[in-house]
Design a protein around this motif. Structure first.
Motif, PDB file in Angstrom:
ATOM      1  N   UNK A  83       6.856  -0.749  -4.772  1.00  0.00           N
ATOM      2  CA  UNK A  83       7.309   0.197  -5.727  1.00  0.00           C
ATOM      3  C   UNK A  83       6.181   0.504  -6.856  1.00  0.00           C
ATOM      4  N   UNK A  84       5.337  -0.621  -7.138  1.00  0.00           N
ATOM      5  CA  UNK A  84       4.226  -0.392  -8.055  1.00  0.00           C
ATOM      6  C   UNK A  84       3.029   0.346  -7.135  1.00  0.00           C
ATOM      7  N   UNK A  85       3.142   0.091  -6.194  1.00  0.00           N
ATOM      8  CA  UNK A  85       2.146   0.973  -5.201  1.00  0.00           C
ATOM      9  C   UNK A  85       2.424   2.641  -5.349  1.00  0.00           C
ATOM     10  N   UNK A  86       3.687   2.799  -5.026  1.00  0.00           N
ATOM     11  CA  UNK A  86       4.271   4.164  -5.144  1.00  0.00           C
ATOM     12  C   UNK A  86       4.062   4.843  -6.454  1.00  0.00           C
ATOM     13  N   UNK A  87       4.259   4.181  -7.573  1.00  0.00           N
ATOM     14  CA  UNK A  87       4.210   4.672  -8.751  1.00  0.00           C
ATOM     15  C   UNK A  87       2.689   4.972  -9.127  1.00  0.00           C
ATOM     16  N   UNK A  88       1.753   4.029  -8.638  1.00  0.00           N
ATOM     17  CA  UNK A  88       0.486   4.285  -8.963  1.00  0.00           C
ATOM     18  C   UNK A  88      -0.208   5.388  -8.049  1.00  0.00           C
ATOM     19  N   UNK A  89       0.058   5.414  -7.007  1.00  0.00           N
ATOM     20  CA  UNK A  89      -0.487   6.539  -6.284  1.00  0.00           C
ATOM     21  C   UNK A  89       0.031   8.071  -6.652  1.00  0.00           C
ATOM     22  N   UNK A  90       1.498   7.995  -7.302  1.00  0.00           N
ATOM     23  CA  UNK A  90       1.856   9.069  -7.893  1.00  0.00           C
ATOM     24  C   UNK A  90       0.830   9.638  -8.918  1.00  0.00           C
ATOM     25  N   UNK A  91       0.441   8.673  -9.946  1.00  0.00           N
ATOM     26  CA  UNK A  91      -0.097   8.754 -11.072  1.00  0.00           C
ATOM     27  C   UNK A  91      -1.661   9.157 -10.811  1.00  0.00           C
ATOM     28  N   UNK A 106       0.975  -1.287  -0.248  1.00  0.00           N
ATOM     29  CA  UNK A 106       0.063  -0.113   0.072  1.00  0.00           C
ATOM     30  C   UNK A 106       0.893   1.290  -0.201  1.00  0.00           C
ATOM     31  N   UNK A 107       0.363   2.400  -0.583  1.00  0.00           N
ATOM     32  CA  UNK A 107       1.114   3.403  -0.551  1.00  0.00           C
ATOM     33  C   UNK A 107      -0.068   4.715  -0.155  1.00  0.00           C
ATOM     34  N   UNK A 108       0.320   5.740   0.542  1.00  0.00           N
ATOM     35  CA  UNK A 108      -0.499   7.186   0.587  1.00  0.00           C
ATOM     36  C   UNK A 108       0.524   8.099  -0.091  1.00  0.00           C
ATOM     37  N   UNK A 109      -0.248   9.243  -0.790  1.00  0.00           N
ATOM     38  CA  UNK A 109       0.491  10.487  -1.117  1.00  0.00           C
ATOM     39  C   UNK A 109      -0.513  11.485  -0.786  1.00  0.00           C
ATOM     40  N   UNK A 130      -3.513   3.839  -2.040  1.00  0.00           N
ATOM     41  CA  UNK A 130      -3.785   2.801  -3.162  1.00  0.00           C
ATOM     42  C   UNK A 130      -3.145   1.448  -2.557  1.00  0.00           C
ATOM     43  N   UNK A 131      -3.355   0.397  -3.124  1.00  0.00           N
ATOM     44  CA  UNK A 131      -2.941  -1.125  -3.021  1.00  0.00           C
ATOM     45  C   UNK A 131      -2.241  -1.419  -4.258  1.00  0.00           C
ATOM     46  N   UNK A 132      -1.326  -2.430  -4.257  1.00  0.00           N
ATOM     47  CA  UNK A 132      -0.704  -2.949  -5.665  1.00  0.00           C
ATOM     48  C   UNK A 132      -0.161  -4.184  -5.209  1.00  0.00           C
ATOM     49  N   UNK A 133       0.636  -4.803  -6.120  1.00  0.00           N
ATOM     50  CA  UNK A 133       1.236  -6.130  -5.926  1.00  0.00           C
ATOM     51  C   UNK A 133       2.678  -5.730  -5.402  1.00  0.00           C
ATOM     52  N   UNK A 134       3.199  -4.656  -5.420  1.00  0.00           N
ATOM     53  CA  UNK A 134       4.727  -4.383  -4.698  1.00  0.00           C
ATOM     54  C   UNK A 134       4.538  -3.038  -4.190  1.00  0.00           C
TER      55      UNK A 134
END
Length: 195
Positions: A151-159, A63-66, A145-149
């Motif tokens: 780094x993928x979560x961090x890239x996705x939350x930025x998008x 998971x990642x938060x921005x 957001x959540x994702x598979x990894x």
């Protein structure tokens, strides 16, 4: 005990910035809950009531938060969330419903929502005064957001945050109203300077 510890790695070693008897902020409890199943709000409440919490960890998605931020002091003139980012129900514990900001357009019944977007939350509505982002309390809102990894979560939350339509009309730096913005505080146990 539940506590928040802020550390920073320097060339001279690890430095302690803060250790406080409070839950962390800026999305930390939310991503911990998603990744481990541990609800820090519930643990803090149980401890405050003199109960002994049962800590059971599980493995969840990365998971990642921005934070949604402004680069200037001003009035929030436009705040729109793309319709495909409609998310599931808000958190069960102490969460305010997501957002005074409006959607770009209603989502068509055949348009799938992106299940990786867990939360889009805004502390302000269009027309409210907001501050240039310097620290957590200056945020306009946040996206989780959540994702598979990781780094993928961090890239996705930025998008996702980049896809939000946020426009702040600058105000004069001396605007007295900027000293006390009309922030809507979420109903949580967090406090301190890191909201």
């Amino acid at each position: 005990a539940v506590c928040n510890a802020d550390l920073i790695a320097t060339d001279d070693g690890i430095r302690v910035l803060e250790i406080g008897a409070r839950i962390g902020a800026t999305g930390i409890p939310e991503i911990i809950r998603l990744q481990t199943g541990l609800d820090l709000y519930q643990v803090a409440l149980q401890l405050a009531l003199g109960e002994r919490p049962q800590i059971v960890l599980s493995r969840g998605p990365a998971a990642a938060v921005l934070m949604v931020r402004s680069s200037v002091n001003g009035r929030l003139a436009r705040c729109r969330v793309p319709s495909d980012l409609n998310q599931p129900e808000p958190w069960e514990v102490g969460q305010v419903s997501s957002a005074p900001c409006s959607r770009l357009a209603p989502r068509a019944p055949d348009t799938p929502k992106d299940e990786r977007v867990v939360d889009t939350h805004f502390d302000y509505s269009e027309g409210d005064l907001v501050r240039e982002f310097r620290t957590g309390p200056d945020r306009i809102g946040h996206v989780v957001v959540v994702s598979d990894s990781s780094s993928a979560a961090e890239r996705f939350v930025e998008r996702v945050v980049a896809s939000l339509e946020i426009h702040v009309e600058p105000t004069m730096a001396g605007d007295a109203a900027m000293k006390t913005p009309s922030r809507r505080e979420p109903g949580s146990l967090e406090g301190g300077d890191g909201l």
